[in-house]
Design a protein around this motif. Sequence first.
Motif, PDB file in Angstrom:
ATOM      1  N   THR A 177      39.249  47.048  48.660  1.00  0.00           N
ATOM      2  CA  THR A 177      38.544  45.764  48.753  1.00  0.00           C
ATOM      3  C   THR A 177      38.754  45.143  50.126  1.00  0.00           C
ATOM      4  N   GLU A 178      39.978  45.185  50.647  1.00  0.00           N
ATOM      5  CA  GLU A 178      40.263  44.646  51.978  1.00  0.00           C
ATOM      6  C   GLU A 178      39.482  45.391  53.056  1.00  0.00           C
ATOM      7  N   GLU A 179      39.427  46.716  52.954  1.00  0.00           N
ATOM      8  CA  GLU A 179      38.680  47.519  53.926  1.00  0.00           C
ATOM      9  C   GLU A 179      37.188  47.214  53.858  1.00  0.00           C
ATOM     10  N   ASN A 180      36.654  47.081  52.650  1.00  0.00           N
ATOM     11  CA  ASN A 180      35.234  46.748  52.484  1.00  0.00           C
ATOM     12  C   ASN A 180      34.931  45.364  53.044  1.00  0.00           C
ATOM     13  N   LEU A 181      35.823  44.410  52.803  1.00  0.00           N
ATOM     14  CA  LEU A 181      35.635  43.057  53.331  1.00  0.00           C
ATOM     15  C   LEU A 181      35.674  43.070  54.854  1.00  0.00           C
ATOM     16  N   LYS A 182      36.615  43.795  55.422  1.00  0.00           N
ATOM     17  CA  LYS A 182      36.709  43.882  56.887  1.00  0.00           C
ATOM     18  C   LYS A 182      35.434  44.492  57.472  1.00  0.00           C
ATOM     19  N   PHE A 183      34.949  45.565  56.851  1.00  0.00           N
ATOM     20  CA  PHE A 183      33.716  46.207  57.306  1.00  0.00           C
ATOM     21  C   PHE A 183      32.550  45.222  57.219  1.00  0.00           C
ATOM     22  N   SER A 184      32.455  44.495  56.111  1.00  0.00           N
ATOM     23  CA  SER A 184      31.377  43.533  55.911  1.00  0.00           C
ATOM     24  C   SER A 184      31.446  42.409  56.957  1.00  0.00           C
ATOM     25  N   GLU A 185      32.654  41.917  57.232  1.00  0.00           N
ATOM     26  CA  GLU A 185      32.822  40.858  58.230  1.00  0.00           C
ATOM     27  C   GLU A 185      32.413  41.346  59.618  1.00  0.00           C
ATOM     28  N   GLU A 186      32.803  42.570  59.956  1.00  0.00           N
ATOM     29  CA  GLU A 186      32.437  43.137  61.259  1.00  0.00           C
ATOM     30  C   GLU A 186      30.922  43.294  61.376  1.00  0.00           C
ATOM     31  N   LYS A 187      30.302  43.741  60.302  1.00  0.00           N
ATOM     32  CA  LYS A 187      28.856  43.924  60.267  1.00  0.00           C
ATOM     33  C   LYS A 187      28.138  42.568  60.408  1.00  0.00           C
ATOM     34  N   PHE A 188      28.626  41.550  59.681  1.00  0.00           N
ATOM     35  CA  PHE A 188      28.041  40.218  59.790  1.00  0.00           C
ATOM     36  C   PHE A 188      28.186  39.680  61.201  1.00  0.00           C
ATOM     37  N   LEU A 189      29.392  39.794  61.768  1.00  0.00           N
ATOM     38  CA  LEU A 189      29.623  39.255  63.110  1.00  0.00           C
ATOM     39  C   LEU A 189      28.726  39.930  64.134  1.00  0.00           C
ATOM     40  N   LYS A 190      28.564  41.240  64.029  1.00  0.00           N
ATOM     41  CA  LYS A 190      27.696  41.960  64.958  1.00  0.00           C
ATOM     42  C   LYS A 190      26.252  41.466  64.823  1.00  0.00           C
ATOM     43  N   SER A 191      25.782  41.309  63.577  1.00  0.00           N
ATOM     44  CA  SER A 191      24.423  40.813  63.351  1.00  0.00           C
ATOM     45  C   SER A 191      24.263  39.395  63.875  1.00  0.00           C
ATOM     46  N   PHE A 192      25.254  38.553  63.613  1.00  0.00           N
ATOM     47  CA  PHE A 192      25.242  37.162  64.054  1.00  0.00           C
ATOM     48  C   PHE A 192      25.169  37.088  65.578  1.00  0.00           C
ATOM     49  N   MET A 193      26.040  37.851  66.247  1.00  0.00           N
ATOM     50  CA  MET A 193      26.101  37.777  67.708  1.00  0.00           C
ATOM     51  C   MET A 193      24.862  38.364  68.369  1.00  0.00           C
ATOM     52  N   MET A 194      24.233  39.364  67.761  1.00  0.00           N
ATOM     53  CA  MET A 194      23.089  40.021  68.378  1.00  0.00           C
ATOM     54  C   MET A 194      21.747  39.444  67.915  1.00  0.00           C
ATOM     55  N   SER A 195      21.786  38.432  67.075  1.00  0.00           N
ATOM     56  CA  SER A 195      20.549  37.869  66.541  1.00  0.00           C
ATOM     57  C   SER A 195      19.713  37.219  67.642  1.00  0.00           C
ATOM     58  N   PRO A 196      18.392  37.396  67.577  1.00  0.00           N
ATOM     59  CA  PRO A 196      17.528  36.700  68.529  1.00  0.00           C
ATOM     60  C   PRO A 196      17.390  35.211  68.191  1.00  0.00           C
ATOM     61  N   ALA A 197      17.832  34.818  66.999  1.00  0.00           N
ATOM     62  CA  ALA A 197      17.801  33.399  66.615  1.00  0.00           C
ATOM     63  C   ALA A 197      19.043  32.708  67.169  1.00  0.00           C
ATOM     64  N   ALA A 198      18.892  31.455  67.567  1.00  0.00           N
ATOM     65  CA  ALA A 198      20.022  30.660  68.042  1.00  0.00           C
ATOM     66  C   ALA A 198      20.827  30.222  66.824  1.00  0.00           C
ATOM     67  N   LEU A 199      22.073  30.685  66.735  1.00  0.00           N
ATOM     68  CA  LEU A 199      22.878  30.441  65.540  1.00  0.00           C
ATOM     69  C   LEU A 199      24.215  29.801  65.868  1.00  0.00           C
ATOM     70  N   CYS A 200      24.659  28.984  64.923  1.00  0.00           N
ATOM     71  CA  CYS A 200      25.947  28.309  65.028  1.00  0.00           C
ATOM     72  C   CYS A 200      26.539  28.245  63.627  1.00  0.00           C
ATOM     73  N   ILE A 201      27.825  28.501  63.516  1.00  0.00           N
ATOM     74  CA  ILE A 201      28.530  28.319  62.256  1.00  0.00           C
ATOM     75  C   ILE A 201      29.463  27.137  62.456  1.00  0.00           C
ATOM     76  N   ALA A 202      29.318  26.133  61.590  1.00  0.00           N
ATOM     77  CA  ALA A 202      30.145  24.930  61.685  1.00  0.00           C
ATOM     78  C   ALA A 202      30.499  24.462  60.290  1.00  0.00           C
ATOM     79  N   ARG A 203      31.645  23.802  60.178  1.00  0.00           N
ATOM     80  CA  ARG A 203      32.047  23.207  58.904  1.00  0.00           C
ATOM     81  C   ARG A 203      31.296  21.901  58.718  1.00  0.00           C
ATOM     82  N   LEU A 204      30.760  21.673  57.531  1.00  0.00           N
ATOM     83  CA  LEU A 204      30.031  20.440  57.274  1.00  0.00           C
ATOM     84  C   LEU A 204      30.943  19.225  57.187  1.00  0.00           C
TER      85      LEU A 204
END
Length: 159
Positions: free
Chosen positions: A84-111
């Motif tokens: 589960t930890e390995e799958n979560l790490k893989f998923s987080e890495e995949k999300f971060l890569k998608s987030f950073m390479m997105s053509p959309a201007a994105l920001c993650i902030a706490r509400l």
Amino acid sequence: GMLANDPRWRFVAEDSTPLPLNDYPVNRIASSGNSLKNQVMGVLKTGSDETTWLIVNGFPVTDADGIMAEIIVSFIDITEQKRTEENLKFSEEKFLKSFMMSPAALCIARLKDFKIIEINDTLIKRSGFSCYDFFNFFVCLCLWRITVFNGRQQFLGAI
């Protein structure tokens, strides 16, 4: 049970490198006289490269004269937790890569406090602000806007 030096035991460290025989749980306790507490290690299954991940605890038991009479070792299977930890790490890495390479201007902030957690390069390029500006001044801008909109709910409704 099996003896500590039984060749069917194939212990590996947390990084999956083989453990030398003297680092096997019973041998470590026998040579040092110290307990093992929450040591994570794996055991390769006989005839397979599949690893069973374990938390190992062990301690020496001494007789009335203080001489080590036996060693007690317990193994708790944490294989599913490690997967589960390995799958979560893989998923987080995949999300971060998608987030950073997105053509959309994105920001993650706490509400709750508008703390900027992460921004992507597209946002920096399109906004004209630097990364420093976002992490140090954007919260002030958001707080100013909350005041202008007379409250958080109005602000959140406006965005």
